[in-house]
Design a protein around this motif. Structure first.
Motif: not given
Length: 211
Positions: A47-62
């Motif tokens: 419920r609360t942590q599912a977005e962290i992997p995508s946030q990490l991927g976005q941080a890597a991209d930029r």
């Protein structure tokens, strides 16, 4: 027992995505057979942590070094809760590489994001649930919330983790006096007995009219 192994960031170019294998027997033993607590932890994670992997991927991209380090740190704790040690080691290496601004950090971060996404899938399959986005929390009544927090800690309920997050988010910095702040941090580390030992005196002080 956690294996004594680590991934060198120098090998990042050949890094493989670790399989998110969970030893359910070992995990149950770690939580002293409290299957309900494990299920609550899984539900809270989805419920609360599912977005962290995508946030990490976005941080890597930029090339957001701080964002990569922060997300990797969060995923290190998340993986540790489920004793997925290969992901823990990858998260440690990713966090270190990002903080040192090593050129290998983005690739490590993407591998970590992929592995954690797979872990989320394993957890969702185990529980048979769909990941949900939490609703924004409303303003809280401090004393009532702390009583609920204490009750959840006494019962070793995963709700204590959620309440700790809620308290940390909604209390102003000047309200987080040391004992309460330590209680919240301990609960977020799933050290419920330690958290309760800090919370009870703080709650008594609040009810007596002082910090």
């Amino acid at each position: 027992m956690k294996p004594d192994s680590s991934l060198s960031s120098q090998d990042a170019e050949n890094v493989a995505v670790p399989e998110p294998m969970i030893d359910w027997v070992s995990l149950s033993r770690h939580f002293e057979g409290n299957e309900g607590l494990i299920e609550q932890l899984i539900d809270l994670t989805l419920r609360t942590q599912a977005e962290i992997p995508s946030q990490l991927g976005q941080a890597a991209d930029r090339l957001d070094w701080e964002g990569m380090a922060r997300s990797a740190h969060d995923l290190k704790s998340l993986s540790g809760h489920f004793q997925v040690w290969a992901l823990v080691e990858l998260a440690k290496t990713t966090e270190r590489a990002a903080r040192e601004r090593q050129p290998t950090a983005p690739q490590l971060a993407r591998a970590l994001a992929t592995g954690t996404d797979q872990l989320m899938g394993v957890l969702a399959a185990y529980r048979g649930v769909v990941t949900q986005t939490p609703d924004p929390a409303a303003a809280i009544d401090l004393v009532s919330e702390l009583h609920a927090f204490a009750e959840a800690l006494r019962g070793r309920q995963m709700a204590a983790y959620h309440l700790a997050e809620r308290l940390q988010t909604h209390l102003a910095d000047d309200e987080l006096w040391p004992a309460l702040e330590r209680a919240i941090r301990a609960a977020l580390d799933l050290e419920f007995a330690v958290a309760l030992s800090y919370l009870e005196p703080a709650l008594a002080a609040i009810e007596a009219g002082g910090k």
